[in-house]
Scaffold this active site. Structure first.
Site, PDB file in Angstrom:
ATOM      1  N   ARG A   1      19.823  -4.860-162.667  1.00  0.00           N
ATOM      2  CA  ARG A   1      20.339  -3.807-163.870  1.00  0.00           C
ATOM      3  C   ARG A   1      21.808  -4.973-164.287  1.00  0.00           C
ATOM      4  NH1 ARG A   1      21.077   2.670-163.158  1.00  0.00           N
ATOM      5  NH2 ARG A   1      18.834   3.181-162.821  1.00  0.00           N
TER       6      ARG A   1
ATOM      7  N   ASP B   1      29.421  12.675-171.180  1.00  0.00           N
ATOM      8  CA  ASP B   1      28.409  11.363-170.064  1.00  0.00           C
ATOM      9  C   ASP B   1      29.707  10.624-169.951  1.00  0.00           C
ATOM     10  OD1 ASP B   1      25.634  11.256-169.398  1.00  0.00           O
ATOM     11  OD2 ASP B   1      27.138   9.351-169.036  1.00  0.00           O
TER      12      ASP B   1
HETATM   13  C1  SAM Z   1      20.149  11.660-164.786  1.00  0.00           C
HETATM   14  S1  SAM Z   1      21.285  12.480-166.224  1.00  0.00           S
HETATM   15  C2  SAM Z   1      20.506  13.867-166.536  1.00  0.00           C
HETATM   16  C3  SAM Z   1      20.923  14.045-167.833  1.00  0.00           C
HETATM   17  C4  SAM Z   1      20.617  15.820-168.171  1.00  0.00           C
HETATM   18  N1  SAM Z   1      21.908  16.457-168.111  1.00  0.00           N
HETATM   19  C5  SAM Z   1      19.562  15.721-167.369  1.00  0.00           C
HETATM   20  O1  SAM Z   1      19.383  16.964-166.251  1.00  0.00           O
HETATM   21  O2  SAM Z   1      18.380  15.861-168.060  1.00  0.00           O
HETATM   22  C6  SAM Z   1      22.916  12.379-164.703  1.00  0.00           C
HETATM   23  C7  SAM Z   1      23.730  11.529-165.945  1.00  0.00           C
HETATM   24  O3  SAM Z   1      25.407  11.983-165.516  1.00  0.00           O
HETATM   25  C8  SAM Z   1      26.366  10.998-165.968  1.00  0.00           C
HETATM   26  N2  SAM Z   1      27.195  10.506-164.916  1.00  0.00           N
HETATM   27  C9  SAM Z   1      27.112   9.892-163.941  1.00  0.00           C
HETATM   28  N3  SAM Z   1      28.542   9.295-163.456  1.00  0.00           N
HETATM   29  C10 SAM Z   1      28.985  10.145-164.123  1.00  0.00           C
HETATM   30  C11 SAM Z   1      30.715  10.401-163.882  1.00  0.00           C
HETATM   31  N4  SAM Z   1      31.172  10.387-162.803  1.00  0.00           N
HETATM   32  N5  SAM Z   1      31.268  11.268-165.788  1.00  0.00           N
HETATM   33  C12 SAM Z   1      30.207  11.843-166.223  1.00  0.00           C
HETATM   34  N6  SAM Z   1      28.448  12.113-166.172  1.00  0.00           N
HETATM   35  C13 SAM Z   1      28.303  11.434-165.571  1.00  0.00           C
HETATM   36  C14 SAM Z   1      25.197   9.692-165.918  1.00  0.00           C
HETATM   37  O4  SAM Z   1      25.875   8.054-167.568  1.00  0.00           O
HETATM   38  C15 SAM Z   1      23.984  10.270-166.576  1.00  0.00           C
HETATM   39  O5  SAM Z   1      23.777   9.730-168.176  1.00  0.00           O
END
Ligand code: SAM
Length: 298
Positions: free
Chosen positions: A53, A154
């Site tokens: 990445r 996000d």
């Molecule tokens: C696996 S995705 C889940 C997406 C959706 N909620 C679902 O369940 O399909 C996890 C998301 O959490 C976000 N994320 C990770 N750390 C974060 C943080 N500290 N604050 C806000 N968002 C975060 C990532 O950027 C990512 O888009």
């Protein structure tokens, strides 16, 4: 938590290392930085993932050594590269109506609460989840749905750009069935053949904003009836989860609901949340009293 390894072995290149120089010490530094910045805990087995990445970022800067890239970051606390670094290390896996069992429960709640409902989708990724929430609101409320605003946040600014565009591969959209496809999407043609875009009525229901759950000050239009935060906490340790869950509690109505992901279990915080359905939580008695007093302590 991730002390930089300081043995000789730490300077040895990781065995999978390819054309770019990536030592064990570099991996430890990356882990420490992403933990501090986003609360994300990178397991030992994520070295190869981190390499692939971040390799793109190094190449973009014409660098061949991770050590140089990390020194570049360290020297520039306000650099835009921090955003790219964070975007590269988040995992954005998502889908329309993922964990479908939540949506009938949500539809019932929306009908019961009516169009003054407030919904927050935290960790909205590329938009499939907030658009699924918006479709559910439209189906539950009909024309009154336009009064509802969904906040979708996000940390990943690139994922949010994709979400704002609302353009998805046709195969992903077709899985929603003929009726939803026709009602909520426009099929692309010409250069957009094979893609579909969400209709403006749906897009206008959602307010997309960048928000880091871990470090940002939350100035939100609380209290919320519904918070969706699914498959986000799995990247955090228990301490971080507890802190965020308590902040969620402070942003909810006394009868608000928190929807979690399939492998997320928040029963350890039983003074704040209690299980109300399959990975759906409501405030525990103590927290209800706080919410009723208007305790918004985030
Ligand atoms: C696996 S995705 C889940 C997406 C959706 N909620 C679902 O369940 O399909 C996890 C998301 O959490 C976000 N994320 C990770 N750390 C974060 C943080 N500290 N604050 C806000 N968002 C975060 C990532 O950027 C990512 O888009």
């Amino acid at each position: 938590m991730f002390a930089a390894a300081n043995s000789e072995a730490a300077d040895a290149p990781a065995s999978f290392s390819r054309d770019l120089d990536f030592t064990v010490r570099d991996f430890e530094r990356v882990r420490a930085l992403i933990y501090r910045r986003a609360g994300i805990v990178m397991a030992d087995n994520k070295r190869e993932m981190v390499y692939s990445r971040l390799a793109k970022r190094l190449r973009l800067h014409g660098m061949t050594r991770f050590g140089d890239y990390l020194a570049h970051l360290d020297a520039r606390p306000d650099s835009d590269e921090w955003e790219a670094f964070t975007n590269a290390l988040t995992t954005n896996l998502t889908a329309f109506f993922r964990e479908a069992h939540h949506f009938p429960v949500l539809a019932e709640e929306i009908k019961r609460r009516g169009p003054s409902i407030k919904i927050w989708c935290a960790g909205a990724s590329t938009g499939e989840e907030p658009y699924s929430l918006a479709m559910t609101v439209q189906e539950a409320l009909g024309s009154a749905a336009s009064q509802v605003k969904i906040l979708a946040t996000d940390i990943d600014t690139e994922a949010l750009n994709t979400a704002r565009q609302g353009i998805y591969p046709l195969e992903a959209v077709e899985k929603l069935g003929e009726a939803r496809c026709r009602r909520f999407f426009q099929r692309g043609s010409g250069a957009r053949a094979g893609k579909a875009r969400v209709r403006p009525e749906l897009a206008s229901m959602i307010d997309f904003r960048t928000l880091n759950l871990v470090t940002d000050k939350w100035s939100l239009n609380a209290p919320f009836d519904i918070i969706f935060c699914r498959n986000v906490m799995i990247y955090f340790d228990k301490e971080t989860q507890s802190a965020i869950l308590r902040r969620f509690a402070s942003q909810m109505k006394p009868d608000g609901l928190l929807f979690a992901g399939h492998s997320e279990n928040f029963s350890f915080l039983n003074q704040t949340f209690r299980l109300r359905g399959q990975t759906i939580y409501t405030l525990a008695a103590n927290a209800v009293a706080g919410a009723a007093r208007g305790g918004r302590s985030a």
